[in-house]
Design an enzyme around this catalytic site. Structure first.
Site, short mmCIF file in Angstrom:
data_model
loop_
_atom_site.label_atom_id
_atom_site.label_comp_id
_atom_site.label_asym_id
_atom_site.label_seq_id
_atom_site.Cartn_x
_atom_site.Cartn_y
_atom_site.Cartn_z
N GLU A 152 48.52 43.50 32.55
CA GLU A 152 48.72 44.67 33.41
C GLU A 152 48.03 44.45 34.75
O GLU A 152 47.00 43.77 34.81
CB GLU A 152 48.10 45.92 32.77
CG GLU A 152 48.88 46.46 31.61
CD GLU A 152 48.25 47.73 31.03
OE1 GLU A 152 47.25 48.24 31.57
OE2 GLU A 152 48.78 48.21 30.01
N LYS A 189 45.57 45.11 37.64
CA LYS A 189 44.27 45.78 37.72
C LYS A 189 44.20 46.42 39.10
O LYS A 189 44.03 45.74 40.10
CB LYS A 189 43.12 44.80 37.50
CG LYS A 189 41.76 45.49 37.42
CD LYS A 189 40.67 44.50 37.03
CE LYS A 189 39.37 45.16 36.60
NZ LYS A 189 38.75 46.03 37.58
N ARG A 223 32.84 47.38 25.78
CA ARG A 223 33.42 46.28 26.56
C ARG A 223 34.02 45.34 25.53
O ARG A 223 33.36 44.44 25.04
CB ARG A 223 32.30 45.59 27.34
CG ARG A 223 32.68 45.21 28.73
CD ARG A 223 31.51 44.72 29.52
NE ARG A 223 31.17 45.65 30.59
CZ ARG A 223 31.94 45.90 31.64
NH1 ARG A 223 33.09 45.30 31.79
NH2 ARG A 223 31.56 46.76 32.56
N LYS A 228 39.59 41.04 31.70
CA LYS A 228 40.01 41.10 33.10
C LYS A 228 40.02 39.70 33.71
O LYS A 228 39.23 38.83 33.32
CB LYS A 228 39.10 42.04 33.89
CG LYS A 228 37.65 41.64 33.94
CD LYS A 228 36.84 42.65 34.74
CE LYS A 228 35.36 42.49 34.50
NZ LYS A 228 34.55 43.48 35.16
P1 ATP Z 1 35.18 45.95 37.85
O1 ATP Z 1 34.18 46.12 38.93
O2 ATP Z 1 35.65 44.54 37.63
O3 ATP Z 1 36.32 46.93 37.93
P2 ATP Z 1 34.01 47.47 35.78
O4 ATP Z 1 32.84 47.13 34.99
O5 ATP Z 1 33.96 48.62 36.72
O6 ATP Z 1 34.42 46.18 36.53
P3 ATP Z 1 35.95 46.82 33.88
O7 ATP Z 1 35.81 47.25 32.49
O8 ATP Z 1 35.66 45.43 34.15
O9 ATP Z 1 35.20 47.80 34.82
O10 ATP Z 1 37.43 47.06 34.34
C1 ATP Z 1 38.09 48.20 33.92
C2 ATP Z 1 38.34 49.09 35.11
O11 ATP Z 1 39.47 48.62 35.80
C3 ATP Z 1 38.72 50.45 34.61
O12 ATP Z 1 37.60 51.28 34.52
C4 ATP Z 1 39.72 50.96 35.60
O13 ATP Z 1 39.10 51.75 36.58
C5 ATP Z 1 40.24 49.72 36.28
N1 ATP Z 1 41.66 49.45 35.99
C6 ATP Z 1 42.60 49.19 36.91
N2 ATP Z 1 43.78 48.94 36.37
C7 ATP Z 1 43.63 49.05 35.02
C8 ATP Z 1 44.49 48.88 33.91
N3 ATP Z 1 45.76 48.54 34.05
N4 ATP Z 1 43.96 49.07 32.66
C9 ATP Z 1 42.66 49.40 32.49
N5 ATP Z 1 41.80 49.55 33.52
C10 ATP Z 1 42.26 49.38 34.77
#
Ligand code: ATP
Length: 571
Positions: free
Chosen positions: A250, A252, A417, A423
């Site tokens: 998907e 991001k 997590r 990701k």
């Molecule tokens: P980052 O700074 O890399 O976004 P993070 O720690 O804030 O890291 P992660 O768990 O790594 O969060 O990434 C998930 C985040 O990505 C989610 O909280 C959401 O806001 C965002 N996101 C964007 N697109 C998607 C998607 N298709 N599915 C899930 N989360 C998504």
């Protein structure tokens, strides 16, 4: 229970720096707390009067607090102000003021935990004209019933300055020790907490119904669920190791995570990643979700993105301007938003989180009707890492952050997590700083959506010393539909039915169609590695090559040389 007992424990905790000691002290205390008080004790230990997401604001101005202290202590306001200047902490001021209280002001009975809790909630509920006065009167009535030490903590809880260092996890640890005798059971409490991030509810359920009750805690629409987060890998090849077989990829998006709850009364509440209630900031989105998502009750998740009038995505910083209490209508017009929906956690009386992603997203396609402002996340399903890489680069072109690879069979791991989501972001890709100009020497027929055109190209570098061409990669990523349509026409006149004369190629790489080395393409790659399948230099291959453009102004012999590539690899 008398509040004084909690005040004594808070005092002990205040002097404790070690987390372990803190847990032990709390656990010992919890053992003595009756079930009807344990929720209140849990909140107050954390310096709050409700769960974090409830967002209860006590709203008592510092000045009103000091005035209440003066009244309760029977001293002049000027003295209280002076004390405040000296101590810098209204809690200590209250303690001091009450210590020196004239003997005539005898305590009016005891303050029970329940009374304190109810009065604090009462304070939070008062608003409008005369609110400060009324709030202050309630505070005075509480201060008249507590010891100087108790007053210190009442004031700190009220002002949100308790800060004894205990967090939700400390309380869960202490609850596990107190009620089950085994700290390991904290895991069970934490799993419930991820679905119900409210220590009060967890504490009371445990006290009244034990671990069996905890295990039954389920999603409650309107109460946020802790959001699942992604794992990350260093190398792209680790992804299929973690998620074997087919997976979903998907986009991001760089927006704001949102969890939308619709309850049986049709009320929609939006929560942020930090579980704050952000409904008031997005009335436009609430309406859209109401219209576009079917179901009496549901919990869905998606990413909110700001867009311009043409629907182009705007940066995260622009979206953050929608984070406001005032001028919401104006900003709604200036900065429209859309939501890319990617998960469903609850639908019509049933939790969906333990079902596989595949089923959850199938359900999503049924319940979400696409509009300009609500749509499903862009995605592909594949088992091929180079297809994933191609989608990843397409998403980068759209200015998204990268992709999230999701296990088709994986459940929604609330508050975790988990490895069901991985990701892969722009920053992880160690692109080479230089691009390569390579010659097309062969092609493989496309399959699926590329049938009828070439699916991939065999590309070579030029070895100027031997005047031969040496293969370095098979290029399939980054070719736009336009280029794919154009290539067969461009290459037709160079087509050969045998291996080109000056080409060094390994059997394993033999293409379906050969070309005389003529057409040069500019290619970007992740890095150069040793390979038994390619003939460039000492046997080098370009990993994750990506088509950038045709270099029609270059002749084959002007392509990047094997020596140059060898030097790049050494670097
Ligand atoms: P980052 O700074 O890399 O976004 P993070 O720690 O804030 O890291 P992660 O768990 O790594 O969060 O990434 C998930 C985040 O990505 C989610 O909280 C959401 O806001 C965002 N996101 C964007 N697109 C998607 C998607 N298709 N599915 C899930 N989360 C998504």
């Amino acid at each position: 229970m008398d509040f004084q007992k909690l005040a004594d424990v808070l005092e002990e905790l205040e002097k404790t720096a070690s987390g372990n000691a803190m847990r032990e002290i709390l656990a010992e205390f919890f053992k003595k707390v009756p079930a009807e008080d344990i929720a209140v004790v849990s909140y107050l230990t954390l310096g709050r009067i409700a769960s974090d997401y409830d967002d209860v604001v006590l709203g008592l101005a510092d000045k009103s607090v000091l005035k209440s202290i003066a009244v309760a202590g029977g001293i002049e306001m000027s003295k209280v102000d002076k004390l405040m200047q000296e101590k810098g902490d209204a809690g200590l001021v209250a303690e001091k003021a009450l210590e020196n209280k004239p003997r005539t002001l005898v305590p009016l009975g005891k303050l029970t935990l329940q009374e304190l809790f109810d009065k604090l909630h009462k304070i939070a509920s008062i608003s409008g004209t005369g609110a400060q006065e009324q709030k202050s009167n309630i505070l005075v009535s509480m201060l008249q019933k507590v010891s100087p030490k108790g007053a210190k903590y009442v004031i700190r809880i009220l002002l949100g300055t308790l800060r004894i260092g205990a967090g939700d996890m400390t309380v869960l640890d202490a609850l596990a020790i107190a009620y089950t005798g085994d700290k390991k059971n904290k895991e069970i409490l934490e799993a419930a907490y991820n679905i119900c991030p409210d220590v009060g509810i967890i504490a009371e359920t445990l006290a009244r119904k034990g671990l069996k009750g905890i295990e039954k805690i389920d999603i409650h629409v309107g109460r946020p669920i802790k959001m699942m987060l992604c794992q990350r890998v260093e190398e792209i090849e680790e992804i299929p190791e973690k998620i074997p077989g087919e997976f979903a990829v998907e986009a991001k998006y760089d927006g704001e995570r949102m969890q939308a709850h619709k309850d049986h009364n049709g009320k929609i509440t939006l929560f942020s990643r930090r579980l704050e209630n952000i409904t008031a900031q997005f009335p436009d989105l609430v309406k859209e979700i109401e219209r576009q998502v079917a179901g009496k009750e549901f919990v869905i998740e998606g990413e909110i993105i700001a867009v311009d009038e043409k629907g182009h995505h705007l940066p995260f910083q622009t979206l953050m301007q929608r984070r406001r209490k005032y001028d919401i209508e104006k900003y709604m017009k200036d900065i429209p938003v859309l939501v890319k929906v990617f998960d469903v956690l609850y639908w019509n009386e049933k939790s969906q989180i333990h079902g596989p992603y595949k089923i959850r997203t199938q359900l999503l396609t049924k319940i979400v009707t696409k509009s300009k402002h609500v749509m499903l996340a862009d995605k592909i399903v594949t088992d091929d890492i180079s297809e994933m890489d191609e989608f990843f680069h397409d998403m980068l072109k759209e200015k998204y952050e990268g992709v999230i690879v999701k296990s088709l069979t994986g459940e929604y791991q609330a508050g975790t997590r988990g490895w069901n989501w991985i990701k892969w972001k722009k920053d992880y890709v160690k692109d080479m700083s230089d691009t390569l100009d390579l010659v097309i020497v062969g092609a493989y027929h496309g399959k699926g959506k590329r049938s009828g055109v070439y699916g991939a190209l065999l590309c070579a570098a030029y070895n100027e010393k031997e005047d031969v061409f040496e293969t370095v990669c098979k290029l399939g990523t980054g070719l736009t539909d336009e280029v794919l349509a154009e290539l067969p026409k461009k290459l037709a006149k160079y087509r050969l039915n045998h291996t080109p004369a000056r080409l060094k190629v390994k059997k394993e790489m033999e293409p379906e169609v050969w070309f005389e080395p003529k057409i040069v393409v500019e290619v970007m790659g992740a890095e150069l590695t040793k390979s038994p399948f390619h003939t460039c230099g000492s046997g080098l291959a370009l990993r994750f090559p990506r088509f950038l453009q045709l270099r029609e102004n270059k002749k084959a012999e002007q392509a990047t040389t094997s020596t140059e590539i060898e030097q790049m690899a050494k670097k």
